[in-house]
Design an enzyme around this catalytic site. Structure first.
Site, PDB file in Angstrom:
ATOM      1  N   ASP A  62       0.881  -1.163   0.000  1.00 51.32           N
ATOM      2  CA  ASP A  62       0.000   0.000   0.000  1.00 51.32           C
ATOM      3  C   ASP A  62       0.917   1.211   0.000  1.00 51.32           C
ATOM      4  OD1 ASP A  62      -1.615   2.171   0.557  1.00 51.32           O
ATOM      5  OD2 ASP A  62      -2.551   1.302   2.339  1.00 51.32           O
ATOM      6  N   VAL A  63       0.989   1.924  -1.127  1.00 52.86           N
ATOM      7  CA  VAL A  63       1.981   2.990  -1.257  1.00 52.86           C
ATOM      8  C   VAL A  63       1.716   4.177  -0.343  1.00 52.86           C
ATOM      9  CG1 VAL A  63       2.570   2.371  -3.629  1.00 52.86           C
ATOM     10  CG2 VAL A  63       0.783   4.095  -3.218  1.00 52.86           C
ATOM     11  N   ASN A  89       5.283   3.840  -9.960  1.00 55.82           N
ATOM     12  CA  ASN A  89       4.256   3.874 -11.001  1.00 55.82           C
ATOM     13  C   ASN A  89       2.829   3.934 -10.460  1.00 55.82           C
ATOM     14  OD1 ASN A  89       2.949   3.149 -13.733  1.00 55.82           O
ATOM     15  ND2 ASN A  89       2.358   1.432 -12.412  1.00 55.82           N
ATOM     16  N   TYR A 158      -5.942  15.374 -10.648  1.00 57.56           N
ATOM     17  CA  TYR A 158      -4.943  14.431 -11.158  1.00 57.56           C
ATOM     18  C   TYR A 158      -3.758  15.193 -11.753  1.00 57.56           C
ATOM     19  CZ  TYR A 158      -2.910  10.735 -14.092  1.00 57.56           C
ATOM     20  OH  TYR A 158      -2.053   9.841 -14.686  1.00 57.56           O
ATOM     21  N   LYS A 162       0.213  15.166 -10.517  1.00 53.84           N
ATOM     22  CA  LYS A 162       1.305  14.778 -11.408  1.00 53.84           C
ATOM     23  C   LYS A 162       2.292  15.930 -11.620  1.00 53.84           C
ATOM     24  CE  LYS A 162       0.164  10.507 -12.016  1.00 53.84           C
ATOM     25  NZ  LYS A 162       1.035   9.415 -11.510  1.00 53.84           N
ATOM     26  N   VAL A 193      -2.660   6.217 -22.909  1.00 56.70           N
ATOM     27  CA  VAL A 193      -2.483   4.829 -23.337  1.00 56.70           C
ATOM     28  C   VAL A 193      -3.812   4.109 -23.104  1.00 56.70           C
ATOM     29  CG1 VAL A 193      -1.157   2.711 -22.996  1.00 56.70           C
ATOM     30  CG2 VAL A 193      -0.049   4.928 -22.671  1.00 56.70           C
TER      31      VAL A 193
END
Length: 264
Positions: A62-63, A89, A158, A162, A193
């Protein structure tokens, strides 16, 4: 052997149970690195690790949890016999107009995208610096987004997180150099992507009325991209291999657009 050969290197990739992270783990392994797949999704993550073959592995992570990071990095270093590469990532994108965004949506993106990346850098530095469990320096590759460089409607929070990853990367590189850690820190800005996350974004911006359909949203992205197509997982994964390798040995504190020119 080339400067892009990662034979003998040991890597940890977060969010590697699917999508871009899975592709990055596969590419690092194909370049010769031994890889620990880290993710909350135990079953999927274990399958990815098994697909890499002998010598690779999976760890639950769990980051957003500091203690979990400490344990995961220690486990990776023990299993692999060191740690040379961290790929931060793991990330989440929640589409919303600013007039409708909810506090919990903001917190979740901040915690996973920014807090998670910060903790990853913290524990990579502790492991890779002189006196750490790995102790030979290394490379940290953070995953930002083209959203950090353009203004695309529906993804304000978001985009902000980033952009934060970009600034964090540059300060981390400066600190590593000043403190003598021997760890290079760089970031990539992936373009859109068609992974589950990418497809979800196209559907979401259409649902919000920003585009007439998901297809129109994708078409708008392609129209903004000089290369004339969406990105592929391998495009992003190969960039990570480059930044993890000696081919980028004098690249530090940099942001690498992998977006077909969309963010120029």
């Amino acid at each position: 052997m080339t400067v892009f050969d990662l034979t003998g290197r040991k890597a940890l990739v977060t969010g590697a149970a699917q999508g871009l992270g899975e592709g990055m783990a596969l590419a690092l392994a194909a370049a010769g690195a031994k890889v620990i797949v880290a993710d909350l999704q135990d079953e999927l993550g274990t399958k990815v690790a098994e697909s890499l073959g002998e010598g690779h592995g999976f760890v639950h992570l769990d980051v957003t949890d500091d203690a979990n990071w400490e344990s995961a990095v220690a486990t990776a270093a023990e299993r692999l016999g060191g740690l040379d590469i961290l790929v931060n990532n793991a990330g989440v994108e929640i589409t919303s107009l600013l007039v409708d965004v909810e506090a919990d949506q903001i917190r979740r993106q901040l915690e996973i995208n920014l807090l998670g990346t910060t903790l990853g850098i913290k524990h990579a530095f502790r492991a890779m610096r002189p006196g750490g469990v790995a102790g030979h320096g290394g490379s940290v590759v953070n995953v930002a987004s083209v959203a950090a460089t353009i203004a695309f409607p529906g993804i304000a929070v978001y985009s902000a997180t980033k952009s934060g990853v970009d600034r964090l990367t540059r300060v981390a590189a400066a600190e590593s150099g000043r403190m003598g850690y021997g760890v290079r820190v760089n970031t990539i800005y992936p373009g859109l992507v068609p992974t589950a996350m990418g497809a979800g974004l196209a559907n979401d911006v259409a649902r919000l009325g920003l585009f007439a359909s998901p297809e129109e949203a994708v078409g708008a992205v392609v129209a903004l991209t000089p290369s004339g197509r969406l990105g592929e997982v391998t495009d992003m994964a190969d960039a990570v291999v480059f930044l993890a390798s000696d081919g980028s040995r004098f690249v530090n504190g940099a942001g690498l657009p992998v977006d077909g020119g969309m963010g120029m």
